[in-house]
Design an enzyme around this catalytic site. Sequence first.
Site, PDB file in Angstrom:
ATOM      1  N   GLU A   1      -5.909  -9.362   3.553  1.00 37.32           N
ATOM      2  CA  GLU A   1      -5.123  -8.659   4.577  1.00 37.32           C
ATOM      3  C   GLU A   1      -5.085  -9.542   5.813  1.00 37.32           C
ATOM      4  O   GLU A   1      -6.139  -9.878   6.378  1.00 37.32           O
ATOM      5  CB  GLU A   1      -5.732  -7.294   4.922  1.00 37.32           C
TER       6      GLU A   1
ATOM      7  N   TYR B   1      -6.472  -9.151  11.561  1.00 35.50           N
ATOM      8  CA  TYR B   1      -5.145  -8.825  12.099  1.00 35.50           C
ATOM      9  C   TYR B   1      -4.976  -9.402  13.494  1.00 35.50           C
ATOM     10  O   TYR B   1      -5.933  -9.434  14.284  1.00 35.50           O
ATOM     11  CB  TYR B   1      -4.948  -7.303  12.138  1.00 35.50           C
TER      12      TYR B   1
ATOM     13  N   GLU C   1       0.842  -1.194   0.000  1.00 37.32           N
ATOM     14  CA  GLU C   1       0.000   0.000   0.000  1.00 37.32           C
ATOM     15  C   GLU C   1       0.878   1.245   0.000  1.00 37.32           C
ATOM     16  O   GLU C   1       2.035   1.212   0.438  1.00 37.32           O
ATOM     17  CB  GLU C   1      -0.877  -0.041   1.272  1.00 37.32           C
TER      18      GLU C   1
ATOM     19  N   GLN D   1       2.290  -6.026   5.437  1.00 39.09           N
ATOM     20  CA  GLN D   1       2.498  -5.642   4.060  1.00 39.09           C
ATOM     21  C   GLN D   1       3.967  -5.865   3.724  1.00 39.09           C
ATOM     22  O   GLN D   1       4.806  -5.741   4.602  1.00 39.09           O
ATOM     23  CB  GLN D   1       2.134  -4.185   3.852  1.00 39.09           C
TER      24      GLN D   1
ATOM     25  N   ASN E   1     -12.290  -1.660  -0.991  1.00 36.81           N
ATOM     26  CA  ASN E   1     -11.589  -2.229   0.166  1.00 36.81           C
ATOM     27  C   ASN E   1     -12.307  -1.812   1.448  1.00 36.81           C
ATOM     28  O   ASN E   1     -12.648  -0.625   1.617  1.00 36.81           O
ATOM     29  CB  ASN E   1     -10.147  -1.692   0.216  1.00 36.81           C
ATOM     30  N   GLU E   2     -12.539  -2.748   2.318  1.00 34.75           N
ATOM     31  CA  GLU E   2     -13.130  -2.457   3.639  1.00 34.75           C
ATOM     32  C   GLU E   2     -14.242  -1.416   3.523  1.00 34.75           C
ATOM     33  O   GLU E   2     -14.242  -0.393   4.229  1.00 34.75           O
ATOM     34  CB  GLU E   2     -12.051  -2.021   4.648  1.00 34.75           C
TER      35      GLU E   2
HETATM   36  O1  AHR Z   1      -2.957  -2.714   6.203  1.00 38.71           O
HETATM   37  C1  AHR Z   1      -3.260  -1.519   6.849  1.00 38.71           C
HETATM   38  C2  AHR Z   1      -4.739  -1.173   6.738  1.00 38.71           C
HETATM   39  O2  AHR Z   1      -5.494  -2.114   7.433  1.00 38.71           O
HETATM   40  C3  AHR Z   1      -5.330  -1.180   5.360  1.00 38.71           C
HETATM   41  O3  AHR Z   1      -5.112   0.002   4.679  1.00 38.71           O
HETATM   42  C4  AHR Z   1      -6.783  -1.370   5.626  1.00 38.71           C
HETATM   43  O4  AHR Z   1      -7.450  -2.018   4.578  1.00 38.71           O
HETATM   44  C5  AHR Z   1      -6.807  -2.156   6.927  1.00 38.71           C
HETATM   45  O5  AHR Z   1      -7.672  -1.599   7.847  1.00 38.71           O
END
Ligand code: AHR
Length: 506
Positions: free
Chosen positions: A306, A250, A26, A355, A173-174
């Site tokens: 992600e 995450y 990103e 990332q 995205n999201e």
């Molecule tokens: O990876 C960091 C961020 O996490 C991304 O931009 C977003 O899609 C997610 O919330």
Amino acid sequence: MTTTAIINLDLPGPVISRHVYGHFAEHLGRCIYGGFWVGENADVPHVRGIRLDVVEALRALRIPNLRWPGGCFGDTYHWRDGVGPRDQRPRIVNSHWGDVVEDNAFGTHEFLDLCELLGADPYVSGNVGSGSVQEMSEWVEYLTRGDDSPMAALRRAHGRDEPWRVPFWGIGNETWGCGGNMRAEQYASLARHYSTFVRDQGDNRVYRIAVGPSDEQYDWTETMMRSFDDLAADPAAPADPFQALSLHYYTMTGSWSDKGEATRFTEDEWYVALSRASRMEEFLTRHSTVMDRYDPHRKVGLVVDEWGTWWNVEPGTNPGFLYQQNTLRDALVASTHLDAFHRHADRVVMANIAQTVNVLQAMLLTDPDSGALVLTPTYHVFEMNAGHHDAASLDVALRDVPTTEADGRTLPLVSVTASTRDDGALVSLSNLDASEPREVVLDLRGRTATPVGARVLTASALQSHNTPDDPSAVAPAPFDGVREHPRGLLVQLPPHSYVTAELRLS
Ligand code: AHR
């Protein structure tokens, strides 16, 4: 307690797509700028402005695909800002990540050049949040159309004659969050609308990935699948509205406001992190169950585009840049996820760790002062697992698995997955126990297996990590802990370790 892993070597299961070993880059912190892109006047060796050592390290992983330009940035990105002569590109503000000024030096042509250097398939995340259907449709045309259409002609005017092959396309995205704070029904309609205009041009076939849930958003999955089913059932509808749903998750030990430290953590936090990482198995199972109700033949893929650890940033670095160190704990978080992807190979078609360089659970860290490049422990897990790419998964039945309680869940301390290709097999074993060695009997059935090599990734401390001064504190080493056993092989796993064993089959 000795764990037994029963593996029927003659019963290959679904193929583990190489694309689950995908990556994400990103416009965030030093991922693109300083990570991939150093510019054409840089001292560090580069190809047309792209850092050469980064490309070489990623090529060694056989990186299958790269997602770009976001993330949250993607839903603020207008692609025309990033094409044409670099000195004439407009400057914009990266409002999500550090509120810094972005000069658009790295745009569409630079990204596709990078993918070609890497030998990776491009995965473009289109802008639904602040873009338009026309803008997205024209970007697809610009990238993939071969004739003299207006967008193809514009691409040629910018120096690229041949269209690129762009197999993967994200419809936003999201969108439940930074991509527009939408309700599921609202986005389900928009996804159908936008994807109609993400057309296959010439022989370029686009795999459209709609925004799916985050961790436990089962309602979101339900709404998206109902929308898919409604359209798929309509004989007048031209095509499936999308081919896959994304899933984001995450791992952290704390909360979003205080996520936990990357290198300063206790043994308890080691287990909390691994327990939370192991939830990926639960999310894949439960989202797949919802999807199965609408799509029993598993036409719609799940793309975990992600995932990874998210810690508090390294002291002294910009909080908006998400720069974090990467320890042995991150390596085992990675192996835990990859094992879950292997087990769900029939639904999980792709995944992208967040990332690639200098951001979150990165493969590579570059030193902003010396320029030195460091391979992280996570990089080594990806490299050790490269043999699973496009191999047939093998079912592994585990018995007598030691467990511990962490974060309100029972965490299995040993994980094993395996795959086979031709006359070979690869077995991956994780020992999540912070302090005890663990034994695993590989009860190998159906074919005769001979061990031909094994490697181990471990270190003296749970917190061990690589730096420019000590780049190999966590690095794979040859492993001699695999022995013949009446039922197959006995593997003696050191505490907190990751092992891969290659077998020749006859
Ligand atoms: O990876 C960091 C961020 O996490 C991304 O931009 C977003 O899609 C997610 O919330």
